[in-house]
Design an enzyme around this catalytic site. Structure first.
Site, short mmCIF file in Angstrom:
data_model
loop_
_atom_site.label_atom_id
_atom_site.label_comp_id
_atom_site.label_asym_id
_atom_site.label_seq_id
_atom_site.Cartn_x
_atom_site.Cartn_y
_atom_site.Cartn_z
N ASN A 1 6.78 -2.74 10.83
CA ASN A 1 7.28 -1.55 10.14
C ASN A 1 8.65 -1.16 10.69
O ASN A 1 8.94 -1.32 11.88
CB ASN A 1 6.28 -0.39 10.18
CG ASN A 1 5.78 -0.01 11.55
OD1 ASN A 1 5.80 -0.80 12.49
ND2 ASN A 1 5.31 1.21 11.69
N ILE A 2 9.48 -0.66 9.77
CA ILE A 2 10.87 -0.32 10.08
C ILE A 2 11.14 1.07 9.52
O ILE A 2 11.14 1.26 8.30
CB ILE A 2 11.83 -1.35 9.44
CG1 ILE A 2 11.49 -2.78 9.89
CG2 ILE A 2 13.29 -1.01 9.79
CD1 ILE A 2 12.13 -3.87 9.05
N GLU B 1 3.48 -4.80 6.17
CA GLU B 1 2.97 -5.71 5.13
C GLU B 1 4.05 -6.03 4.11
O GLU B 1 4.23 -7.17 3.70
CB GLU B 1 1.79 -5.07 4.40
CG GLU B 1 0.60 -4.76 5.27
CD GLU B 1 0.66 -3.35 5.87
OE1 GLU B 1 1.74 -2.93 6.32
OE2 GLU B 1 -0.39 -2.70 5.90
N CYS C 1 -1.51 0.82 3.40
CA CYS C 1 -1.27 1.99 2.56
C CYS C 1 -1.35 1.58 1.08
O CYS C 1 -1.37 0.40 0.74
CB CYS C 1 0.09 2.61 2.87
SG CYS C 1 1.48 1.77 2.08
N CYS D 1 6.80 -0.59 5.41
CA CYS D 1 5.60 -0.99 6.16
C CYS D 1 5.69 -2.46 6.57
O CYS D 1 6.40 -3.26 5.94
CB CYS D 1 4.37 -0.84 5.29
SG CYS D 1 3.91 0.86 4.94
N CYS E 1 1.42 -0.74 -0.29
CA CYS E 1 1.27 -2.15 0.13
C CYS E 1 0.14 -2.83 -0.64
O CYS E 1 0.23 -4.00 -0.99
CB CYS E 1 1.05 -2.23 1.64
SG CYS E 1 2.54 -1.81 2.56
N1 THU Z 1 2.47 1.63 8.26
C1 THU Z 1 2.53 0.28 8.05
O1 THU Z 1 3.48 -0.39 8.46
N2 THU Z 1 1.52 -0.29 7.39
C2 THU Z 1 0.40 0.37 6.95
O2 THU Z 1 -0.41 -0.22 6.30
C3 THU Z 1 0.20 1.77 7.29
C4 THU Z 1 1.41 2.49 7.80
C5 THU Z 1 3.58 2.26 9.00
C6 THU Z 1 4.47 3.16 8.20
C7 THU Z 1 5.05 4.05 9.29
O3 THU Z 1 6.14 3.36 9.89
C8 THU Z 1 3.93 4.13 10.32
O4 THU Z 1 3.05 3.06 10.04
C9 THU Z 1 3.17 5.44 10.29
O5 THU Z 1 2.76 5.73 9.01
#
Ligand code: THU
Length: 139
Positions: free
Chosen positions: A43-44, A56, A92, A54, A95
């Site tokens: 995640n960035i 994914e 989420c 995210c 994704c």
């Molecule tokens: N996040 C993801 O990268 N993938 C997910 O499936 C759930 C949430 C990240 C988004 C954000 O950078 C952090 O987690 C908190 O929500």
């Protein structure tokens, strides 16, 4: 280690690459293509929040931008930065919708705490009645 465990290990490893100054919640992903390649993602986040991406989707967009269209499985691992995940990190809704575009019912969604401790789901289980490419076939 199983193939699912190996993919889980890569997802866990990718948490080290997360850029999360705001949430401090690090997520890693590892996406296996039908051609046998693995595309990873983290995640960035962004100071303006909404441009955040995210793990994914980072993995999917890397793969699709390299010409990949067919996928076998994705492993996802997430939790507070600085410690190993104590919970499974479910993808989420956005994704899940991206998966719906490219993945069929055989696609495995592996939620991992460790390379040995993971659960496997199908897309229909986590996104029932999803809107997908077939809904636009007669337009
Ligand atoms: N996040 C993801 O990268 N993938 C997910 O499936 C759930 C949430 C990240 C988004 C954000 O950078 C952090 O987690 C908190 O929500």
């Amino acid at each position: 280690m199983t193939n699912q465990g190996l993919l889980a290990a890569k997802a866990l490893e990718m948490r080290a690459m997360s850029y999360t100054p705001y949430s401090k919640y690090n997520v890693g992903a590892a996406l296996l293509t039908k051609s046998g390649k693995i595309y990873t993602g983290c995640n960035i986040e962004n100071a303006a929040y909404t441009p955040s991406n995210c793990a994914e989707r980072t993995a999917f967009f890397k793969a699709v931008s390299e010409g990949e269209r067919e996928f076998v499985a994705i492993a996802i691992a997430g939790g507070p930065a600085g410690s190993e995940p104590s919970e499974y990190c479910p993808p989420c809704g956005v994704c899940r919708q991206v998966m719906r575009e490219f993945c069929d019912e055989k696609f495995e969604i592996i939620l991992a705490k460790t390379p040995e401790d993971y659960k496997v789901y199908t897309l229909n289980e986590i996104l029932p009645m999803g809107f997908g490419p077939t809904n636009l076939e007669n337009t």
